[in-house]
Scaffold this motif. Sequence first.
Motif, PDB file in Angstrom:
ATOM      1  N   HIS A   1     -10.542  28.042 -49.676  1.00  0.00           N
ATOM      2  CA  HIS A   1     -11.876  27.694 -50.170  1.00  0.00           C
ATOM      3  C   HIS A   1     -11.922  27.556 -51.689  1.00  0.00           C
ATOM      4  O   HIS A   1     -12.987  27.697 -52.296  1.00  0.00           O
TER       5      HIS A   1
ATOM      6  N   GLU B   1     -10.280  26.736 -39.096  1.00  0.00           N
ATOM      7  CA  GLU B   1      -9.789  25.602 -39.875  1.00  0.00           C
ATOM      8  C   GLU B   1     -10.217  24.319 -39.158  1.00  0.00           C
ATOM      9  O   GLU B   1     -10.290  24.285 -37.922  1.00  0.00           O
TER      10      GLU B   1
ATOM     11  N   GLY C   1      -7.147  25.778 -45.572  1.00  0.00           N
ATOM     12  CA  GLY C   1      -6.822  26.642 -46.709  1.00  0.00           C
ATOM     13  C   GLY C   1      -6.227  27.991 -46.349  1.00  0.00           C
ATOM     14  O   GLY C   1      -5.463  28.563 -47.131  1.00  0.00           O
TER      15      GLY C   1
ATOM     16  N   GLU D   1      -4.963  23.316 -51.011  1.00  0.00           N
ATOM     17  CA  GLU D   1      -5.818  24.105 -51.906  1.00  0.00           C
ATOM     18  C   GLU D   1      -4.984  25.168 -52.626  1.00  0.00           C
ATOM     19  O   GLU D   1      -3.988  25.647 -52.095  1.00  0.00           O
TER      20      GLU D   1
ATOM     21  N   TRP E   1     -11.872  18.083 -43.368  1.00  0.00           N
ATOM     22  CA  TRP E   1     -10.559  18.735 -43.272  1.00  0.00           C
ATOM     23  C   TRP E   1     -10.523  20.034 -44.094  1.00  0.00           C
ATOM     24  O   TRP E   1     -10.850  20.061 -45.268  1.00  0.00           O
ATOM     25  N   PHE E   2     -10.140  21.135 -43.441  1.00  0.00           N
ATOM     26  CA  PHE E   2      -9.940  22.398 -44.165  1.00  0.00           C
ATOM     27  C   PHE E   2      -8.813  23.181 -43.500  1.00  0.00           C
ATOM     28  O   PHE E   2      -8.870  23.490 -42.309  1.00  0.00           O
TER      29      PHE E   2
ATOM     30  N   SER F   1      -2.860  26.819 -47.922  1.00  0.00           N
ATOM     31  CA  SER F   1      -3.072  26.814 -49.375  1.00  0.00           C
ATOM     32  C   SER F   1      -1.800  27.332 -50.055  1.00  0.00           C
ATOM     33  O   SER F   1      -0.976  28.015 -49.432  1.00  0.00           O
TER      34      SER F   1
END
Lengths: 30, 176
Positions: free
Chosen positions: B108, B44, B54, B104, B51-52, B58
């Motif tokens: 993804h 991550e 998920g 999310e 920025w991720f 999520s």
Amino acid sequence: MMTWHDVVAQLLLVVLPAAILALIEAGARR
Amino acid sequence: MFAAHFAAGLAIRTAEPRVGIGPLLALAFLPDLLWLGLSAAGIELVAPAVWFDGWSHSVASILVLAALAAASWSRRGAGPAAAAGGAVLSHLPLDLPIHPAPLEWWPHAGAGVGAFARGWAGTAAALGKTNGWWTEAAVVAAGLAAYVLGARRIGIPLASAGAGAILVASLQLAFG
């Protein structure tokens, strides 16, 4: 990317107060 | 949010004392604990431009984690299962309005929900704090009120519950 130093510091910010809260409860139940 | 997750765990604690305070707080923070590990592993990403989060944050991930938590406590009864699942699930409404990016729908997915109050949350408000700070302070106050008012019912003296509440309020003042 976060370094392991950042991770440990942030983890302690959660773990230490949680430990204090658990100790307060445990002490109250004695 | 940070202190609000403590307050949520404590409020749930008074509603279902059969789940310990340690597990409840760990479950309330579970997406963040996963996020720490996944970020350190580079899975991550925390840089604002890329920025991720998920896998840990999520909507689908939090729902799955909540279901797993509920299933893990289901042998102790419906109450503990609901408390365990609810502690994880509380992360969703608390992070939804002012997360660094929309949550999310699934890892993804590329699309998500939330962060709708992020601009407003960053705006300065009373006493040098932002709207987001005051919003979290209100959530913290509500959770701590539920904890203090319900503590005696589960065998925790008012003074001890008050000490715990002051600790969490201090976290909001220092890190909120």
